[in-house]
Design a protein around this motif. Sequence first.
Motif, PDB file in Angstrom:
ATOM      1  N   VAL A  23       0.869  -1.172   0.000  1.00 17.68           N
ATOM      2  CA  VAL A  23       0.000   0.000   0.000  1.00 17.68           C
ATOM      3  C   VAL A  23       0.908   1.225   0.000  1.00 17.68           C
ATOM      4  O   VAL A  23       1.807   1.347   0.819  1.00 17.68           O
ATOM      5  CB  VAL A  23      -0.906  -0.002   1.237  1.00 17.68           C
ATOM      6  CG1 VAL A  23      -1.746   1.258   1.286  1.00 17.68           C
ATOM      7  CG2 VAL A  23      -1.782  -1.246   1.227  1.00 17.68           C
ATOM      8  N   GLY A  24       0.695   2.131  -0.921  1.00 23.98           N
ATOM      9  CA  GLY A  24       1.570   3.281  -1.086  1.00 23.98           C
ATOM     10  C   GLY A  24       1.298   4.416  -0.131  1.00 23.98           C
ATOM     11  O   GLY A  24       0.219   4.538   0.445  1.00 23.98           O
ATOM     12  N   ILE A  25       2.293   5.263   0.023  1.00 22.02           N
ATOM     13  CA  ILE A  25       2.182   6.396   0.940  1.00 22.02           C
ATOM     14  C   ILE A  25       1.125   7.392   0.489  1.00 22.02           C
ATOM     15  O   ILE A  25       0.458   7.988   1.319  1.00 22.02           O
ATOM     16  CB  ILE A  25       3.544   7.099   1.150  1.00 22.02           C
ATOM     17  CG1 ILE A  25       4.127   7.559  -0.166  1.00 22.02           C
ATOM     18  CG2 ILE A  25       4.488   6.200   1.904  1.00 22.02           C
ATOM     19  CD1 ILE A  25       5.353   8.419  -0.024  1.00 22.02           C
ATOM     20  N   VAL A  26       0.960   7.581  -0.816  1.00 25.03           N
ATOM     21  CA  VAL A  26      -0.063   8.517  -1.289  1.00 25.03           C
ATOM     22  C   VAL A  26      -1.446   7.970  -0.936  1.00 25.03           C
ATOM     23  O   VAL A  26      -2.315   8.713  -0.479  1.00 25.03           O
ATOM     24  CB  VAL A  26       0.077   8.795  -2.800  1.00 25.03           C
ATOM     25  CG1 VAL A  26      -1.083   9.638  -3.298  1.00 25.03           C
ATOM     26  CG2 VAL A  26       1.397   9.502  -3.088  1.00 25.03           C
ATOM     27  N   CYS A  27      -1.647   6.677  -1.102  1.00 20.82           N
ATOM     28  CA  CYS A  27      -2.924   6.077  -0.736  1.00 20.82           C
ATOM     29  C   CYS A  27      -3.190   6.245   0.758  1.00 20.82           C
ATOM     30  O   CYS A  27      -4.299   6.608   1.158  1.00 20.82           O
ATOM     31  CB  CYS A  27      -2.966   4.608  -1.135  1.00 20.82           C
ATOM     32  SG  CYS A  27      -4.529   3.800  -0.720  1.00 20.82           S
ATOM     33  N   LEU A  28      -2.188   5.992   1.595  1.00 23.44           N
ATOM     34  CA  LEU A  28      -2.362   6.164   3.039  1.00 23.44           C
ATOM     35  C   LEU A  28      -2.722   7.603   3.378  1.00 23.44           C
ATOM     36  O   LEU A  28      -3.616   7.861   4.185  1.00 23.44           O
ATOM     37  CB  LEU A  28      -1.097   5.740   3.782  1.00 23.44           C
ATOM     38  CG  LEU A  28      -0.801   4.246   3.783  1.00 23.44           C
ATOM     39  CD1 LEU A  28       0.613   3.987   4.285  1.00 23.44           C
ATOM     40  CD2 LEU A  28      -1.816   3.488   4.610  1.00 23.44           C
ATOM     41  N   LYS A  29      -2.047   8.539   2.753  1.00 23.75           N
ATOM     42  CA  LYS A  29      -2.323   9.960   2.973  1.00 23.75           C
ATOM     43  C   LYS A  29      -3.761  10.278   2.570  1.00 23.75           C
ATOM     44  O   LYS A  29      -4.502  10.923   3.307  1.00 23.75           O
ATOM     45  CB  LYS A  29      -1.338  10.806   2.163  1.00 23.75           C
ATOM     46  CG  LYS A  29      -1.611  12.301   2.175  1.00 23.75           C
ATOM     47  CD  LYS A  29      -0.665  13.013   1.208  1.00 23.75           C
ATOM     48  CE  LYS A  29      -0.810  14.504   1.215  1.00 23.75           C
ATOM     49  NZ  LYS A  29      -2.088  14.993   0.751  1.00 23.75           N
ATOM     50  N   CYS A  30      -4.179   9.802   1.405  1.00 26.38           N
ATOM     51  CA  CYS A  30      -5.521  10.094   0.906  1.00 26.38           C
ATOM     52  C   CYS A  30      -6.595   9.393   1.733  1.00 26.38           C
ATOM     53  O   CYS A  30      -7.675   9.957   1.959  1.00 26.38           O
ATOM     54  CB  CYS A  30      -5.633   9.722  -0.567  1.00 26.38           C
ATOM     55  SG  CYS A  30      -4.620  10.793  -1.633  1.00 26.38           S
ATOM     56  N   LEU A  31      -6.307   8.204   2.197  1.00 31.42           N
ATOM     57  CA  LEU A  31      -7.248   7.502   3.066  1.00 31.42           C
ATOM     58  C   LEU A  31      -7.436   8.288   4.357  1.00 31.42           C
ATOM     59  O   LEU A  31      -8.568   8.525   4.797  1.00 31.42           O
ATOM     60  CB  LEU A  31      -6.742   6.089   3.357  1.00 31.42           C
ATOM     61  CG  LEU A  31      -7.646   5.212   4.205  1.00 31.42           C
ATOM     62  CD1 LEU A  31      -8.981   4.953   3.513  1.00 31.42           C
ATOM     63  CD2 LEU A  31      -6.953   3.892   4.503  1.00 31.42           C
ATOM     64  N   CYS A  32      -6.347   8.720   4.951  1.00 28.84           N
ATOM     65  CA  CYS A  32      -6.403   9.501   6.185  1.00 28.84           C
ATOM     66  C   CYS A  32      -7.191  10.798   5.975  1.00 28.84           C
ATOM     67  O   CYS A  32      -8.069  11.145   6.762  1.00 28.84           O
ATOM     68  CB  CYS A  32      -4.989   9.803   6.669  1.00 28.84           C
ATOM     69  SG  CYS A  32      -4.891  10.623   8.264  1.00 28.84           S
ATOM     70  N   GLU A  33      -6.902  11.501   4.891  1.00 33.97           N
ATOM     71  CA  GLU A  33      -7.612  12.742   4.604  1.00 33.97           C
ATOM     72  C   GLU A  33      -9.090  12.488   4.357  1.00 33.97           C
ATOM     73  O   GLU A  33      -9.937  13.281   4.761  1.00 33.97           O
ATOM     74  CB  GLU A  33      -6.970  13.456   3.420  1.00 33.97           C
ATOM     75  CG  GLU A  33      -5.633  14.061   3.760  1.00 33.97           C
ATOM     76  CD  GLU A  33      -5.011  14.868   2.633  1.00 33.97           C
ATOM     77  OE1 GLU A  33      -5.686  15.124   1.617  1.00 33.97           O
ATOM     78  OE2 GLU A  33      -3.839  15.236   2.778  1.00 33.97           O
ATOM     79  N   SER A  34      -9.420  11.375   3.715  1.00 34.10           N
ATOM     80  CA  SER A  34     -10.815  11.065   3.402  1.00 34.10           C
ATOM     81  C   SER A  34     -11.606  10.683   4.649  1.00 34.10           C
ATOM     82  O   SER A  34     -12.797  10.964   4.747  1.00 34.10           O
ATOM     83  CB  SER A  34     -10.884   9.926   2.391  1.00 34.10           C
ATOM     84  OG  SER A  34     -10.256  10.305   1.197  1.00 34.10           O
ATOM     85  N   VAL A  35     -10.947  10.053   5.603  1.00 34.95           N
ATOM     86  CA  VAL A  35     -11.618   9.593   6.809  1.00 34.95           C
ATOM     87  C   VAL A  35     -11.826  10.737   7.804  1.00 34.95           C
ATOM     88  O   VAL A  35     -12.912  10.886   8.363  1.00 34.95           O
ATOM     89  CB  VAL A  35     -10.822   8.434   7.459  1.00 34.95           C
ATOM     90  CG1 VAL A  35     -11.340   8.103   8.839  1.00 34.95           C
ATOM     91  CG2 VAL A  35     -10.858   7.215   6.571  1.00 34.95           C
TER      92      VAL A  35
END
Length: 166
Positions: free
Chosen positions: A29-41
């Motif tokens: 799982v990439g860092i951009v995905c983690l960042k976007c998941l966090c921002e979305s939640v």
Amino acid sequence: MYNLQSISTVTIITAATIIAVTSIDRNSVGIVCLKCLCESVSNCNASFGCDSNNICGPYQITEPFWIDGDKPLVESDDVENPGAFSRCTADPTCATRTVYNYMNKFKQDCNDDGDVDCLDIGHIHKYGLQKSACSHKLVDTFKDRICSCLRENEAPENVPIGCRHK
């Protein structure tokens, strides 16, 4: 933009938090995905505590999720100490490690496009691991937030097909 093959430590600085993730490779799982998941939640709100359902932190993690994510700890903590879960989820680095571990353990191709992408990760984060999780439609606002973030932070060719239409 990140096209990662192997990075030992990567740090993303957002307005709300610093997320540090170690040992990322292109099959994880990439860092951009983690960042976007966090921002979305939660907009990566590091001050988001635990709600009445014991859903905690900027990723809104449950204790079973934390356990399945290998029970990461904040520095100098012990898994046996009461509150280790809530301290981890309140710490951006520990919470990110939890999601990273969990998703790399349980990631799956929810939309059957042959690629495990951030939309698949969003499905798993929102709906869990039950067999029917992938059959749920992502809530439009959640999907829109993830897609908007990915389009802003990811190379165009790395944006999931389901996010390219806006």
